[in-house]
Design an enzyme around this catalytic site. Structure first.
Site, mmCIF file in Angstrom:
data_model
loop_
_atom_site.group_PDB
_atom_site.id
_atom_site.type_symbol
_atom_site.label_atom_id
_atom_site.label_comp_id
_atom_site.label_asym_id
_atom_site.label_seq_id
_atom_site.Cartn_x
_atom_site.Cartn_y
_atom_site.Cartn_z
ATOM 1 C CG ASP A 159 -2.203 0.686 1.062
ATOM 2 O OD1 ASP A 159 -2.308 1.482 0.114
ATOM 3 O OD2 ASP A 159 -3.128 0.480 1.889
ATOM 4 C CG ASP A 220 -9.652 1.466 -0.852
ATOM 5 O OD1 ASP A 220 -8.705 1.553 -1.658
ATOM 6 O OD2 ASP A 220 -9.506 1.505 0.386
HETATM 7 C C1 GLA Z 1 -6.002 1.206 1.422
HETATM 8 C C2 GLA Z 1 -6.072 0.142 0.352
HETATM 9 C C3 GLA Z 1 -7.152 -0.882 0.708
HETATM 10 C C4 GLA Z 1 -6.853 -1.484 2.078
HETATM 11 C C5 GLA Z 1 -6.688 -0.384 3.112
HETATM 12 C C6 GLA Z 1 -6.181 -0.920 4.438
HETATM 13 O O1 GLA Z 1 -7.159 1.976 1.473
HETATM 14 O O2 GLA Z 1 -6.352 0.702 -0.905
HETATM 15 O O3 GLA Z 1 -7.227 -1.885 -0.271
HETATM 16 O O4 GLA Z 1 -5.701 -2.273 1.982
HETATM 17 O O5 GLA Z 1 -5.772 0.620 2.689
HETATM 18 O O6 GLA Z 1 -5.975 0.076 5.376
#
Ligand code: GLA
Length: 416
Positions: A159, A220
């Site tokens: 990430d 997301d």
């Molecule tokens: C980000 C990523 C997600 C998830 C969250 C976890 O938003 O894009 O897919 O992994 O972090 O905190």
């Protein structure tokens, strides 16, 4: 000559000390189960023992994957997302899994998965912290890559929270090199393009695809139709950048499959599965496998649709017809004919309208299906065989609101 030598030596100095990813992994899009879009960062195991991020949760999901037929159709990995860590590294700087929720440790969990023929995915972040505030890999990348290798991790999601946008490309390249250096096979999943997008920066997809097996392009996913539709819109708008960089070992990642969560209707679920498959996207579910209703399980386990996702040509399908309400996507798939350079095709007809169904008529040659000997045509969701259709023939479908019709047109014989 002198100038050439000078330029070459300058290049040697300036080239980043990283190597391109060449791990031979993810030749077809990864398939599995990931916790985030269902269980997020639930860490209160006292009050939520069945849904907190813990080794028990991942072991239970592994059992469901194996016993409920998901593994048989290709879902073969369990992915830990954020919130698995202790807040502090060990005295020697190593990452430590939460001592209560992961009391057996990650190595034991990866052994557990391997014994069942599954793979284990793990999450970390390039920045100083993960998005949920746990220790990030910044300043510890080599050590963390080695730790994941020692733990037998098969897939690594990296990430990009808590990091300057300027440093994003370099950091993802460096981690790619550290992972390669461990000598342990790990699929490398990046969020590099997303963090450039968030910071209004341009993404060099050709570069990203040289270092990552897959990469998150957009925000997301969550279990709502709005979220799924916004991802589809983003991919439609950017397809000319995304299609050329897709292929075996390198995939765009529109994020998790949320089919099985009840906030998505069965029609919308077929849409997500169909469009993700026409894109050759990873099929990584995020749902509660213990509670998936039969209608969703059937959608998630449709072998005909999964075969389109996993087609060995590894092409990303293209949006070829786009009206206010209807979109048609076409993807080249096997079998192909070397002599005529014709291929078979998968086609998705998507009706964006929220309330009305659409009767759609598509003439095959208008969407590029031109093999003069025709195609065997089969509706992939119902399984209905439509017989042989020629390029001039029309395929007619009644498509429900926010739903799809998906068919495969299999090459009959070479075009002479
Ligand atoms: C980000 C990523 C997600 C998830 C969250 C976890 O938003 O894009 O897919 O992994 O972090 O905190």
């Amino acid at each position: 000559m002198l100038t050439v030598l000078f330029t070459l030596s300058l290049l040697a100095v300036w080239l980043p000390h990283v190597s391109l990813l060449d791990n031979g992994l993810a030749k077809t899009p990864p398939m599995g189960w990931m916790s985030w879009a269902q269980f997020y960062c639930e860490i209160d195991c006292l009050h939520h023992p069945y849904s907190c991020i813990s080794e028990d949760l991942y072991m239970e999901m592994a059992t469901r994957l194996v016993e409920d037929g998901y593994k048989d159709v290709g879902y073969n990995s369990i992915h830990i997302d954020d919130c698995w860590l202790e807040m502090n590294r060990s005295a020697d700087g190593k990452l430590v899994a939460d001592r209560v929720r992961f009391q057996s440790g990650i190595l034991a969990l990866s052994n557990y998965m391997h014994e069942r023929g599954l793979k284990l995915g793990l999450y970390e972040d390039y920045g100083t912290k993960t998005c949920a505030g746990y220790p990030g890999s910044y300043g510890y990348m080599e050590m963390d890559a080695n730790t994941f290798a020692e733990w037998g991790v098969d897939y690594f999601k990296f990430d990009g929270c808590y990091m300057d946008a300027e440093k994003i490309p370099q950091g993802y390249k460096e981690m790619s090199a550290w992972i390669n250096k461990t000598g342990h096979s790990m699929v490398y999943s990046c969020e590099w393009p997303l963090y450039l997008l968030v910071n209004n920066k341009t993404v060099d997809y050709a570069e990203v695809s040289n270092y990552c097996n897959l990469w998150r392009n957009y925000y997301d996913v969550s279990a709502s139709w709005n979220s799924i539709h916004s991802i589809i819109n983003f991919f439609d708008l950017n397809q000319d950048k995304l299609i050329p960089v897709t292929g075996p070992g390198r995939w765009n990642d529109p994020d998790m499959i949320v089919v099985g969560q009840n906030s998505i209707t069965p029609d919308q679920s077929r849409t997500q599965m169909s469009i993700w498959s026409i894109w050759s996207a990873p099929l990584i579910m995020s749902n509660d496998l213990r509670l998936v209703a039969p209608v969703y399980k059937e959608i998630l386990q449709n072998r005909r649709v999964i075969a389109i996702d996993q087609d060995p040509l590894g092409k990303m399908g293209r949006l070829v017809v786009n009206t206010t309400n209807v979109a048609v996507y076409v993807k080249s798939v096997t079998p192909t004919d070397e002599n005529s350079s014709q291929s078979s095709f998968a086609v998705v007809i998507f009706n964006r309208h929220l309330k009305s169904s659409a009767k759609v008529t598509v003439r095959l040659n208008e969407i590029g299906l031109t093999n003069s000997a025709g195609y065997f045509v089969q509706d992939l969701w119902s399984g209905e065989k439509r017989g042989i259709m020629l390029p001039d023939d029309q395929y007619i479908a009644d498509v429900p609101p926010t739903g799809v019709n998906m068919f495969k047109a299999t090459l009959t014989q070479a075009d002479f």
